[in-house]
Design a protein around this motif. Sequence first.
Motif, PDB file in Angstrom:
ATOM      1  N   ARG A   1     -19.581  90.722 -35.818  1.00 17.01           N
ATOM      2  CA  ARG A   1     -19.240  89.393 -35.282  1.00 17.01           C
ATOM      3  C   ARG A   1     -17.752  89.103 -35.478  1.00 17.01           C
ATOM      4  O   ARG A   1     -17.093  88.561 -34.582  1.00 17.01           O
ATOM      5  CB  ARG A   1     -20.087  88.307 -35.956  1.00 17.01           C
TER       6      ARG A   1
ATOM      7  N   ASP B   1     -28.144  76.773 -31.218  1.00 13.18           N
ATOM      8  CA  ASP B   1     -29.377  75.999 -31.418  1.00 13.18           C
ATOM      9  C   ASP B   1     -30.522  76.884 -31.893  1.00 13.18           C
ATOM     10  O   ASP B   1     -31.307  76.497 -32.765  1.00 13.18           O
ATOM     11  CB  ASP B   1     -29.778  75.277 -30.128  1.00 13.18           C
ATOM     12  N   ALA B   2     -30.622  78.085 -31.325  1.00 12.43           N
ATOM     13  CA  ALA B   2     -31.716  78.986 -31.691  1.00 12.43           C
ATOM     14  C   ALA B   2     -31.580  79.466 -33.128  1.00 12.43           C
ATOM     15  O   ALA B   2     -32.588  79.723 -33.802  1.00 12.43           O
ATOM     16  CB  ALA B   2     -31.750  80.181 -30.743  1.00 12.43           C
ATOM     17  N   ARG B   3     -30.348  79.592 -33.609  1.00 10.99           N
ATOM     18  CA  ARG B   3     -30.130  80.051 -34.987  1.00 10.99           C
ATOM     19  C   ARG B   3     -30.209  78.912 -35.988  1.00 10.99           C
ATOM     20  O   ARG B   3     -30.544  79.122 -37.149  1.00 10.99           O
ATOM     21  CB  ARG B   3     -28.755  80.723 -35.116  1.00 10.99           C
TER      22      ARG B   3
ATOM     23  N   GLU C   1     -23.353  78.818 -27.566  1.00 13.31           N
ATOM     24  CA  GLU C   1     -24.467  78.697 -26.628  1.00 13.31           C
ATOM     25  C   GLU C   1     -25.797  79.091 -27.267  1.00 13.31           C
ATOM     26  O   GLU C   1     -26.860  78.610 -26.861  1.00 13.31           O
ATOM     27  CB  GLU C   1     -24.208  79.581 -25.396  1.00 13.31           C
ATOM     28  N   THR C   2     -25.753  79.976 -28.259  1.00 18.06           N
ATOM     29  CA  THR C   2     -26.988  80.415 -28.927  1.00 18.06           C
ATOM     30  C   THR C   2     -27.172  79.771 -30.296  1.00 18.06           C
ATOM     31  O   THR C   2     -28.099  80.119 -31.025  1.00 18.06           O
ATOM     32  CB  THR C   2     -26.978  81.942 -29.092  1.00 18.06           C
TER      33      THR C   2
ATOM     34  N   GLY D   1     -19.527  81.648 -26.579  1.00 19.31           N
ATOM     35  CA  GLY D   1     -20.784  82.358 -26.391  1.00 19.31           C
ATOM     36  C   GLY D   1     -21.718  82.189 -27.574  1.00 19.31           C
ATOM     37  O   GLY D   1     -22.931  81.996 -27.405  1.00 19.31           O
ATOM     38  N   LEU D   2     -21.165  82.250 -28.784  1.00 18.64           N
ATOM     39  CA  LEU D   2     -21.982  82.043 -29.976  1.00 18.64           C
ATOM     40  C   LEU D   2     -22.501  80.605 -30.041  1.00 18.64           C
ATOM     41  O   LEU D   2     -23.620  80.357 -30.500  1.00 18.64           O
ATOM     42  CB  LEU D   2     -21.166  82.368 -31.227  1.00 18.64           C
TER      43      LEU D   2
ATOM     44  N   THR E   1     -31.483  69.610 -31.448  1.00 15.27           N
ATOM     45  CA  THR E   1     -30.072  69.985 -31.449  1.00 15.27           C
ATOM     46  C   THR E   1     -29.236  68.846 -32.002  1.00 15.27           C
ATOM     47  O   THR E   1     -29.679  67.693 -32.054  1.00 15.27           O
ATOM     48  CB  THR E   1     -29.582  70.342 -30.032  1.00 15.27           C
TER      49      THR E   1
END
Length: 378
Positions: free
Chosen positions: A130, A150-152, A147-148, A144-145, A159
Amino acid sequence: MTDKLLNHRAEGATYAPPLLLGPSLGTSTRLWDKVAPELSITHRVVRWDLPGHGGSSAGLIAPGATVGDLAALVLRLADALGVERFAYAGVSLGGAVGLWLAAHHPERVSSLAVLCSSAHFNGSKAWEERAERVRREGREALAGLAETADARWFTPGFTVPELVEDHRRADPEAYAACCDALAAFDIRAELPGITVPTLLVAGREDPATPPAHLREIADAVPGATLTEIPGASHLAPAERPEAVLAALRGHLDGYPKRGMEVRRQVLGDAHVDRAQSRQTPFTARFQDFISRYAWGEIWTDPTLSRRERSMITLTALIAHGHYDELAMHIRAARRNGLTPDDIGAVLLQSAVYCGVPAANSAFAAAQRVLAEEETEQD
């Protein structure tokens, strides 16, 4: 000087016990927005930003940084604020900083809470990759990170846009250096040497640092306790603030014990023992309220001396006609250093502002108490 210090936000009374709150990678002081104001009722809360995050300068960190380097910045901040010893709570990377401080500077840490964190972060490879990507792609990689994120960070459907925006706005070089710190971090061998009171808080739905990571720490740190929060992922203070508050208050709040000590010092063991012996399930919460709030917070505030507090208390009780309580606090006033002449002067002052009939009853109550005191001395 400010660019040499971590950006921070302080809340609460300056005389209250200090509590430092550390953030996770990609977030800012806003991670604690739903928790810090409540904690500041009883603590001097100081939240801080990682280098290159929020308002902290990116120049505070360099490639190859370690968690120890971040901990040194926290100690520099504490020194600048005149804080010698503090309670500490941190999330993820902020929690790792707390573990490092407790292991290497136990004289500075009064208690530790580690939330959604780990003694190691699943090895170095993913963090090295990373860091390399963020250095190569810059803000595009951070976007880009984000954008993801919330999932992490959160359970599905939840959110906090402000925190995602923090991630997007972080300085790429500083963010990558923080990844270096996570890659190199492994404090497992030092956990048994941590002696400060330690709380571990796990988000039950956390994919980044699942409960097993916190359990590993709890099993290794002597006397540590572990709390799992259902419905919480990696950023539990943002997603489940009420549960986090309850866990932290239970861990941090020494007021009931300290309040009981002060209550006994002022009112005497005999009175407190009688009150405790009459306690029932119905009155238990009220007794706890008295010990925690009146005696643990108000009577321990160093702004006024106990002697001054006794004078104020006598006047207030006279004003409201609480003569049974007045007798008790006349005895307390004697323990707090008031002479009979001092007490008489307070009652005379009360006659002017509370009324002669009130003062008349107060003098009668005081005379009985002082006569009883003379009899006991004889």
